[in-house]
Design an enzyme around this catalytic site. Sequence first.
Site, PDB file in Angstrom:
ATOM      1  N   GLU A  32       8.973 -13.325 -20.365  1.00 30.40           N
ATOM      2  CA  GLU A  32       8.734 -11.923 -20.031  1.00 30.40           C
ATOM      3  C   GLU A  32       7.674 -11.313 -20.954  1.00 30.40           C
ATOM      4  OE1 GLU A  32       9.171  -8.146 -18.164  1.00 30.40           O
ATOM      5  OE2 GLU A  32       9.408 -10.233 -17.569  1.00 30.40           O
ATOM      6  N   ARG A  90       1.128   1.912  -5.980  1.00 34.91           N
ATOM      7  CA  ARG A  90       1.358   0.929  -4.924  1.00 34.91           C
ATOM      8  C   ARG A  90       0.065   0.276  -4.445  1.00 34.91           C
ATOM      9  NH1 ARG A  90       6.464   1.373  -2.506  1.00 34.91           N
ATOM     10  NH2 ARG A  90       5.661   0.304  -0.663  1.00 34.91           N
ATOM     11  N   GLU A 147      -0.184  -9.186 -17.732  1.00 38.55           N
ATOM     12  CA  GLU A 147      -0.215  -8.181 -16.665  1.00 38.55           C
ATOM     13  C   GLU A 147      -1.139  -7.019 -16.979  1.00 38.55           C
ATOM     14  OE1 GLU A 147       3.804  -7.523 -14.094  1.00 38.55           O
ATOM     15  OE2 GLU A 147       4.047  -7.273 -16.258  1.00 38.55           O
ATOM     16  N   HIS A 186       5.583 -30.901 -26.610  1.00 43.57           N
ATOM     17  CA  HIS A 186       5.284 -31.674 -25.407  1.00 43.57           C
ATOM     18  C   HIS A 186       4.005 -31.211 -24.730  1.00 43.57           C
ATOM     19  CE1 HIS A 186       9.076 -33.950 -25.320  1.00 43.57           C
ATOM     20  NE2 HIS A 186       9.579 -32.863 -25.894  1.00 43.57           N
ATOM     21  N   ASN A 218       0.904  -0.546   6.217  1.00 41.03           N
ATOM     22  CA  ASN A 218       1.244  -1.376   5.067  1.00 41.03           C
ATOM     23  C   ASN A 218       1.844  -2.656   5.611  1.00 41.03           C
ATOM     24  OD1 ASN A 218       2.100  -2.485   2.644  1.00 41.03           O
ATOM     25  ND2 ASN A 218       3.921  -1.191   2.499  1.00 41.03           N
ATOM     26  N   GLY A 219       1.247  -3.791   5.301  1.00 40.80           N
ATOM     27  CA  GLY A 219       1.777  -5.056   5.798  1.00 40.80           C
ATOM     28  C   GLY A 219       0.658  -6.001   6.191  1.00 40.80           C
ATOM     29  N   TRP A 230      -4.076  -1.487  -1.262  1.00 37.30           N
ATOM     30  CA  TRP A 230      -4.146  -2.694  -2.087  1.00 37.30           C
ATOM     31  C   TRP A 230      -4.661  -3.778  -1.158  1.00 37.30           C
ATOM     32  CZ3 TRP A 230      -2.640  -7.737  -2.784  1.00 37.30           C
ATOM     33  CH2 TRP A 230      -2.638  -8.239  -4.086  1.00 37.30           C
ATOM     34  N   LYS A 263       4.194  -9.699 -19.591  1.00 38.37           N
ATOM     35  CA  LYS A 263       3.777  -8.327 -19.865  1.00 38.37           C
ATOM     36  C   LYS A 263       2.358  -8.295 -20.441  1.00 38.37           C
ATOM     37  CE  LYS A 263       6.788  -6.124 -18.104  1.00 38.37           C
ATOM     38  NZ  LYS A 263       6.799  -7.220 -17.222  1.00 38.37           N
ATOM     39  N   LYS A 267       2.856  -2.664  -7.527  1.00 34.14           N
ATOM     40  CA  LYS A 267       4.190  -2.572  -8.099  1.00 34.14           C
ATOM     41  C   LYS A 267       5.168  -3.566  -7.512  1.00 34.14           C
ATOM     42  CE  LYS A 267       7.471  -0.818 -10.621  1.00 34.14           C
ATOM     43  NZ  LYS A 267       7.541  -1.226 -12.010  1.00 34.14           N
ATOM     44  N   CYS A 302       0.855  -1.165   0.000  1.00 29.22           N
ATOM     45  CA  CYS A 302       0.000   0.000   0.000  1.00 29.22           C
ATOM     46  C   CYS A 302       0.902   1.228   0.000  1.00 29.22           C
ATOM     47  CB  CYS A 302      -0.893   0.012   1.237  1.00 29.22           C
ATOM     48  SG  CYS A 302      -1.846  -1.516   1.470  1.00 29.22           S
TER      49      CYS A 302
END
Length: 663
Positions: A535, A46, A542, A558, A120-121, A94, A539, A658, A21
């Site tokens: 990657e 965040r 995301e 396979h 935050n946590g 968040w 992206k 993030k 957060c």
Amino acid sequence: FASCPLQVEQLQAEPGGGAMCGIFAYIGSREALSLLITALKRLEYRGYDSAGVGIHAPEKLKVCKKVGKVANLEEQSKSHPSLNGTSGIAHTRWATHGKPSDVNSHPHTTSDTKIAVVHNGVIENYATLKRQLTSKGYVFVSETDTELLAHLVQDIKKQMPEVGWAQVVALALQLVEGAYGVVFLFEDEPDLLIGARKGSPLILGVGAGEYMLASDASAIIEHTQDVVYLRDGELVELKRSGYKIRDLGKVAQALKAGGSPRNKDGSIPNDNPIVRLEMSLEQIEKGGFPHFMLKEIVDQPNALRNAMRGRLAKGPNAWQIKLGGLEKVPEGSGTKSSLDRMAGAKRIIIAACGTSAHSGLIAKYAMESLAGLPVEVEYASEFRYRRPLIFPEDVVIAISQSGETADTLEAIKIAKENKALTIGIVNVVGSSIARHTDAGVYLHAGPEIGVASTKAFTGQVIAVLLVALQLGFQRKVISQEQLDSYCDALEEIPDRIEKWLVPLDKQIRVIAKYFRLASNALFCGCGVMFPVALEGALKLKEISYIHAEGVSAAEVKHAPQTLIRNFIPVVCVAMKSDPAYQSVKEHISEFRQKDAAVIVLTDEGNDEFKGIASFVIHCPSSKLELEPLFAAVPLQLLAYYIADMRGCSIDQPRNLAKSVTVE
């Protein structure tokens, strides 16, 4: 504690621990509300499912909070004319404990609104402490673990009314298990803010007659460049006249023993210095771009130059790589520098998460081929929960953009417990990983605001390539002539990407129009291009919410080829320098026979896919180990433009933040 009847039981972490957060707090002479709102906008990457502010108004604490983005809170605050005051706390959330809602938004307060807190946590023993407080008559109105902190501090204060707020907060936090970055505001103390951290970051901004606390420097930079990075287990007491930093454990122990932890000036001796931020306000603004992500993609040439500046040195006759952060001898480790120990290591283990794990896979390829060192890459989230075999001769490298990733930090702690050398590769100066590792390399990529990492990824790749080349040269795996050749190629990369970006951008916009309605996508590559495929898939999923899978081209037969059908976009990286090029080329022909819509990334001037691929993206050619730096860029742009055409929230994708700073 004998003086506090609350007894903490051991409890497993509850489900729902989450990412991060944004916290901001201010005390000074200026009106706080506009400063708090502006700071939350800086921190919104965040967390962005709800936001709130708490302000010490002339008579009492006033709280305003609203579900949704900060803009909703800003509108809501206009109908609260009582939000006047020169000290306050703010939070953008968040969600972890409790769904996004007005009541679950921060700040949380006691029932009488005499204490407010932002956090935050995750409080792991939340359920146990809540039961104890509920049995004493405390009423909880939210589903969050944070509300507990306000009630807990109030309960201890009632039992120990003669004790100051700093000691009360220290005692309360000693009862808490889990991670936290917290700031408290008190109705009876208009000239006081108290912050503390364990696991989650918290930065103190030191201004002229004013002070700020924030979970990220981006919220502070427009007010001051002078900051103190609070360490784990530290508590800070802020007044308009100054600040005092204390050790949480020592404060609680001294109080338990009946003594005082104070010096004559009321503080504990502390060696946590003020440092100067290496960022500017311009770096954290969009600068005319529609999204931070696009700005950061375009900024990659500059970011790569900064990553190499001072490290890639051309002498009159030869190149040198200078890695000052690795050339020093760590304290208590004998006479060998970190670089020497890496060169003589029996094994290198790379621990990382998400995008950083993909740069770790590229590092594995480069270090094994260029330096002849055995390398293992582990998801830090898996590494920490098993019993990894680590020896003092090993080197553990932690890669993280933020330097605060909780799982990666835990991997470092495990490595240090086993006496292995720890190396950090991070972007954020002064971050937890930078402070906890024996040595490291900063990316100097500048602030990255978009949730989907772009320039930090390529910055990480540059950093690991420099390390691999220097180790290879030091171990005599590559000669001076070979090193010179690689350094020549590295130096050219930023300029080559910069010239390529304009025509590439136009081509990717066209391709994105064709595939914006896709529901699935497949990315494939071999060798050093396999992590590039991973990657690219990451992206796309995301920010566009399209299901995408990255696979090794050699593994397509396979199972993944069962996914290939009409109009499924298949993105293949097929560079001629790849030893598996012919095999990848054959796979691409088979994809086309199955009516897949194939997009091929290959060398400039290579026309072998004409008539086979739906689209061919020609990338600048270079040495094999360096080509991921080119191949990553079109995949970033493809994800960006597809997401933009689908109307997705690009900088703040749903359900993501993030950096993951708690479990």
